[in-house]
Design a protein around this motif. Structure first.
Motif, PDB file in Angstrom:
ATOM      1  N   ILE A 172       0.690  -1.231  -0.035  1.00 44.98           N
ATOM      2  CA  ILE A 172       0.163  -0.080   0.130  1.00 44.98           C
ATOM      3  C   ILE A 172       0.827   1.091   0.106  1.00 44.98           C
ATOM      4  N   SER A 173       1.709   1.363   0.871  1.00 44.64           N
ATOM      5  CA  SER A 173       2.856   2.337   0.819  1.00 44.64           C
ATOM      6  C   SER A 173       3.436   2.651  -0.380  1.00 44.64           C
ATOM      7  N   TYR A 174       3.791   1.539  -1.033  1.00 47.77           N
ATOM      8  CA  TYR A 174       4.583   1.654  -2.246  1.00 47.77           C
ATOM      9  C   TYR A 174       3.286   2.346  -3.277  1.00 47.77           C
ATOM     10  N   TYR A 175       2.207   1.803  -3.368  1.00 49.96           N
ATOM     11  CA  TYR A 175       1.246   2.435  -4.275  1.00 49.96           C
ATOM     12  C   TYR A 175       1.123   4.020  -4.108  1.00 49.96           C
ATOM     13  N   LEU A 176       1.198   4.270  -2.700  1.00 50.23           N
ATOM     14  CA  LEU A 176       0.870   5.795  -2.431  1.00 50.23           C
ATOM     15  C   LEU A 176       2.140   6.463  -2.309  1.00 50.23           C
ATOM     16  N   TYR A 177       3.186   5.928  -3.137  1.00 53.20           N
ATOM     17  CA  TYR A 177       4.523   6.675  -3.178  1.00 53.20           C
ATOM     18  C   TYR A 177       5.145   7.116  -1.917  1.00 53.20           C
ATOM     19  N   LEU A 178       4.995   6.209  -0.750  1.00 52.50           N
ATOM     20  CA  LEU A 178       5.602   6.589   0.189  1.00 52.50           C
ATOM     21  C   LEU A 178       6.774   5.681   0.394  1.00 52.50           C
ATOM     22  N   PRO A 179       7.783   6.629   0.962  1.00 46.27           N
ATOM     23  CA  PRO A 179       9.193   5.710   0.815  1.00 46.27           C
ATOM     24  C   PRO A 179       9.087   4.314   1.570  1.00 46.27           C
ATOM     25  N   LYS A 180       8.371   4.572   2.735  1.00 44.08           N
ATOM     26  CA  LYS A 180       8.492   3.135   3.598  1.00 44.08           C
ATOM     27  C   LYS A 180       6.903   3.201   4.270  1.00 44.08           C
ATOM     28  N   ILE A 181       6.759   2.288   5.138  1.00 40.85           N
ATOM     29  CA  ILE A 181       5.474   2.014   5.858  1.00 40.85           C
ATOM     30  C   ILE A 181       5.626   3.393   6.931  1.00 40.85           C
ATOM     31  N   PRO A 182       4.678   4.475   6.874  1.00 38.27           N
ATOM     32  CA  PRO A 182       5.049   5.453   7.943  1.00 38.27           C
ATOM     33  C   PRO A 182       4.678   4.823   9.380  1.00 38.27           C
ATOM     34  N   VAL A 183       5.963   5.297  10.187  1.00 36.99           N
ATOM     35  CA  VAL A 183       5.825   4.459  11.482  1.00 36.99           C
ATOM     36  C   VAL A 183       4.952   5.270  12.516  1.00 36.99           C
ATOM     37  N   LEU A 184       4.766   6.431  12.763  1.00 38.27           N
ATOM     38  CA  LEU A 184       3.886   7.168  13.953  1.00 38.27           C
ATOM     39  C   LEU A 184       2.814   7.638  13.161  1.00 38.27           C
ATOM     40  N   PHE A 185       1.818   6.878  12.096  1.00 39.79           N
ATOM     41  CA  PHE A 185       0.852   7.332  11.477  1.00 39.79           C
ATOM     42  C   PHE A 185       1.012   8.505  10.587  1.00 39.79           C
ATOM     43  N   GLY A 186       2.319   8.468   9.937  1.00 38.94           N
ATOM     44  CA  GLY A 186       2.792   9.126   9.336  1.00 38.94           C
ATOM     45  C   GLY A 186       2.960  10.782   9.594  1.00 38.94           C
ATOM     46  N   THR A 187       3.015  10.943  10.782  1.00 40.28           N
ATOM     47  CA  THR A 187       3.119  12.329  11.243  1.00 40.28           C
ATOM     48  C   THR A 187       4.514  12.810  11.010  1.00 40.28           C
ATOM     49  N   LEU A 188       5.531  12.011  11.058  1.00 40.84           N
ATOM     50  CA  LEU A 188       6.858  12.237  10.991  1.00 40.84           C
ATOM     51  C   LEU A 188       7.145  12.789   9.588  1.00 40.84           C
ATOM     52  N   ILE A 189       6.643  11.907   8.645  1.00 39.32           N
ATOM     53  CA  ILE A 189       6.981  12.083   7.234  1.00 39.32           C
ATOM     54  C   ILE A 189       6.051  13.252   6.816  1.00 39.32           C
ATOM     55  N   MET A 190       4.902  13.625   7.379  1.00 39.06           N
ATOM     56  CA  MET A 190       3.889  14.659   7.181  1.00 39.06           C
ATOM     57  C   MET A 190       4.720  16.127   7.432  1.00 39.06           C
ATOM     58  N   LEU A 191       5.442  16.058   8.410  1.00 42.02           N
ATOM     59  CA  LEU A 191       5.878  17.229   9.002  1.00 42.02           C
ATOM     60  C   LEU A 191       7.327  17.560   8.136  1.00 42.02           C
ATOM     61  N   LYS A 192       7.924  16.245   7.854  1.00 47.92           N
ATOM     62  CA  LYS A 192       9.289  16.678   6.959  1.00 47.92           C
ATOM     63  C   LYS A 192       9.216  16.905   5.611  1.00 47.92           C
TER      64      LYS A 192
END
Lengths: 392, 425
Positions: B37-57
């Motif tokens: 799922i994360s691959y098809y959503l173009y996320l680099p990896k499974i987001p760890v803390l519900f995606g908060t870290l990646i959202m802020l970065k």
């Protein structure tokens, strides 16, 4: 119920539509370098120096089109994590960078209280880590994956003892240090041991201590003056140095005061003023009168951020360049991050006579560099002038 | 608010078991499909803390991270929980007929299953979960003193340090081959089994240490205790700094890795259970009476001195246990960790979550730890946002988010079908 279903469906469709924005960020092989720095907390200036040096390095690498490994250029990305100057945050930051961001190598943490536990994490996950500034032997001891960018306290103590003996010919020394902070305490003890070895037991005539955040040192200084010491050694940080030097002068201390690399911050002279002019300390590099690559780095940093970088910035720069050299020397990137990390680690351990801006270095088996210390004299203009270089 | 309630009304029939089942299906889905799922959503990896870290970065990835949360967590949890409600209600009814301890244990085991599967995705999650659970123990133990007892004690990091050092010394001495104490005295294979005893020892040392504060200071009340306990914190810190045999300011490292996820989880569960029983016991009621009016309690034959002393030592004991776990999670302790910053952190958790409440302590510890982890990419702004939230909570809910409530396990796990609604809440 129906409303809820519609709402969820709408949210799904909406987010899925917009997630196409991430297309440009697809999964390609990127070399990630982790920076574990104290951006907030007790020593934000250290974190800032680390971050600035890292950003300057990234600029260089991006300009060159990335790092070339095995004939192929890979783009580079920095993962900067704030460790809040806390041990547990340094550990979580390291764990996150290793398991989540898949970093190739970690630079930091700077202070030993974070570098020791964080180094344990890096070593367990077999990820190379270079702490530019941590001087505690425990950081690298028994950890093949952990390196450091600076010399150790057991080296700096004797360097200073020898320097004072040769320069002034004194035989009686006094030491004033913070008992609650590991760096000054360790260094004070190493200095004492080296001095007594040279001049016989009891030649350190006063070994006085205080506790972090003390601001009045008059009772310790009075004792030191009465003890008949010829030189005062105080391995303290810049804010305490200013207080100690000024109070010593006020109480009638005439001899020289000598310090260690913790004096190296630009703030020391600003806070201390003329009282500090003419004093000596040992450090990693001297900004005034620097030449070649060192000067180039200082000028660039100064032009970009508006102040002369202190030793943290310079050591971080060297650590990053070391990391770059190691990655370049790793042969080929397999794409399997675990294998690549080990290859980088092996390349790092093999580096010989690396020309850093803080001197030449070669790593020992423990991951500590063999490098020269610099004795700096604070000039009459308040600049840090190169005085002498002492090599092991 | 009314609309929101209406929106969630279909879910009022879902019992706790149903939510656990929903959670389990979500984490299972993440475990097997998360990467895809994360691959098809173009996320680099499974987001760890519900995606908060990646959202802020990387703000560009906000929609992807939100979509991931929706697909992997929100939709399956709610869907499975609602669809299986008839089934899980039957299950809950079955469990309700069992003895309460058994039903609770089954729920706890199920919860642990969900948690460990979720954390199993990445070691970072494991670490965050472990540190959060330690915070829960700490917050509960301080709540006993600052909430149920109504005093203001500042010495908690000191107790934690005592526990951390006592247990570290014991494990290093007995089970580890290290520089400080040399070869292990016992077979290291015994270590994990004797680790609970080591923690109890750490807690006992902290409880004994607390007597130093308790004996002189319980002649006084209020601000004086705060000052004496603050002094105790500094005494402990500088004592350890000057004890060269225990590493002094350099600290102690390389403790064996005994504080694994199940160990920390069971200690947290034990702590919640014991604190709950303590506060609802006769002693706990007496403690509340002392808090509300000491002379009145005294005249009602409550031995106020003994009550206060016991509660204080009890709180210190759990702080010591938390310290022991903390030292074995980080595998490094130094006295600098147990300073004023730590104190501020624990106090914030207690007052944010709510005084006199076990739910409150859990919520406080959870939200402050997870917030401070999730907002880390904001660097300096994190230290503006978290205090701001605290201030707002203090203004609108002066006793904390969930204060003065008792843990009601029976109410939590009961089935929620319509037939039984009349008796509910």
């Amino acid at each position: 119920m129906r409303k809820l279903i519609y709402l969820v469906l709408a949210a799904c469709v909406l987010t899925l539509c917009f997630s196409a924005n991430g297309w440009t960020l697809g999964r390609e092989t990127v070399i990630k370098v982790g920076i574990n720095a104290p951006l907030t907390g007790d020593i934000p200036k250290v974190g800032e120096g680390t971050k600035y040096a890292a950003e300057m390095w990234l600029e260089d690498v991006t300009k060159a089109g990335g790092i070339e490994v095995g004939g192929k250029k890979y783009p580079v990305e920095l993962v900067i994590e704030d460790n809040e100057s806390k041990a547990e945050s340094a550990v979580t930051a390291n764990t996150k960078m290793i398991t989540q961001d898949d970093v190739m190598i970690i630079i930091g943490p700077q202070s030993s209280k974070q570098a020791i536990p964080a180094g344990d994490v890096a070593n367990n996950y077999q990820t190379p880590m270079i702490s530019p500034w941590s001087t505690n032997p425990d950081t690298t001891a028994g950890r093949p994956y952990v390196f450091r960018g600076c010399f150790l306290d057991p080296f700096q103590g004797p360097v200073l003892a020898n320097f004072v003996t040769e320069e002034f010919g004194f035989t009686k020394a006094a030491v004033l240090y913070d008992v609650a902070s590991d760096y000054p305490k360790g260094l004070a003890e190493f200095f004492k041991a080296a001095w007594e070895e040279k001049h016989g037991a009891g030649s350190v005539v006063a070994f006085e201590s205080f506790t972090t955040k003390d601001t009045d040192f008059s009772s310790q200084l009075t004792k030191i003056i009465k003890s008949g010491a010829e030189v005062l050694f105080t391995p303290q940080y810049y804010n305490e140095v200013a207080l100690i030097v000024n109070q010593a002068k006020d109480l009638g201390w005439k001899g020289p005061i000598v310090g260690s690399d913790s004096w190296g911050s630009a703030e020391t002279v600003q806070l201390c003023g003329e009282a500090c002019y003419g004093l000596f300390f040992s450090t990693h590099y001297a900004a005034a009168g620097a030449q070649g690559a060192t000067k180039e780095f200082i000028d660039r940093y100064n032009a970009k951020y508006g102040y002369v970088p202190d030793d943290v910035g310079a050591l971080t720069w060297d650590a990053l360049r070391l990391a770059q050299t190691a990655i370049e020397g790793a042969g080929e990137l397999t794409g399997d991050i675990k294998k690549d990390r080990t290859a980088v680690r092996d390349a790092l351990a093999k580096i010989k006579d690396f020309e850093g801006i803080t001197g030449k270095m070669t790593f020992t088996e423990e991951g500590d560099p063999i490098k020269c210390a610099v004795i700096v004299k604070i000039s009459d203009k308040g600049e840090y002038e190169f005085y002498k270089s002492i090599c092991p | 608010m009314e609309k929101l309630k209406k929106l969630f009304s279909p879910f009022s029939v879902v019992p706790l078991a149903g939510w656990l089942l929903g959670g389990f299906s979500a984490v299972l889905m993440e475990y097997y499909l998360g990467d895809l799922i994360s691959y098809y959503l173009y996320l680099p990896k499974i987001p760890v803390l519900f995606g908060t870290l990646i959202m802020l970065k990387k703000p560009l990835l906000i929609p992807s991270a939100l979509a991931y949360d929706l697909i992997v967590y929100i939709v399956p949890i709610f869907l499975v929980a609602r669809l299986t409600a008839p089934l899980t209600n039957g299950l809950a009814a079955l469990l309700e007929r069992m003895p309460l301890w058994l039903a609770t244990l089954i729920h706890l085991a199920a919860f642990y299953g969900v948690l460990s599967t979720w954390a199993g995705i990445s070691d970072y999650r494991v670490l965050v979960v472990k540190l959060t659970m330690i915070s829960v123990i700490l917050t509960l133990s301080l709540n006993v003193i600052n909430g149920y007892q109504g005093e203001f004690s500042c010495s908690h990091p000191g107790f934690m340090a005592l526990g951390a050092y006592a247990s570290s010394i014991l494990t290093l001495l007995l089970f580890a081959n290290d520089k400080m104490f040399g070869a292990p005295l016992l077979n290291p294979a015994l270590g994990p089994y004797l680790f609970p005893l080591v923690l109890v020892f750490g807690g006992a040392v902290a409880a004994l240490g607390s007597l130093i504060v308790a004996i002189p200071s319980f002649r006084t009340r209020g601000d004086y205790l705060a000052i004496i306990s603050l002094a105790f914190l500094f005494i402990v810190k500088s004592a350890i700094e000057n004890l060269e045999i225990f590493g002094g300011p350099r600290g102690m490292s390389s403790q064996p890795n005994y504080a694994t996820l199940p160990v920390v989880f069971s200690w947290m569960a034990l702590c919640i259970w014991v604190v709950h029983n303590f506060t609802t016991s006769v002693l706990g009621k007496a403690l509340n009476a002392v808090r509300d009016n000491e002379p009145a309690a005294n005249s009602m034959t409550v031995n106020t001195r003994k009550t206060k002393m016991t509660a204080f030592m009890f709180g210190a004991f759990w702080a010591g246990v938390a310290g022991g776990l903390f030292a074995h999670v980080l595998r490094y302790v130094n006295p600098g960790t147990f300073g004023l910053n730590k104190l501020a952190e624990i106090l914030a958790m207690v007052y944010f979550g709510g005084l006199n409440s076990i739910y409150g302590s859990i919520v406080g510890a959870l939200s402050i730890s997870v917030l401070s982890e999730a907002l880390r990419p904001l660097e300096l702004f994190k230290w503006i946002i978290i205090p701001l939230i605290l201030i707002l909570v203090m203004i609108y809910r002066p006793h904390g988010l969930i204060s003065f409530t008792e843990l009601n396990v029976k109410g939590l796990i009961r089935p929620r079908n319509k037939a039984r609604q009349e008796g509910g809440e």
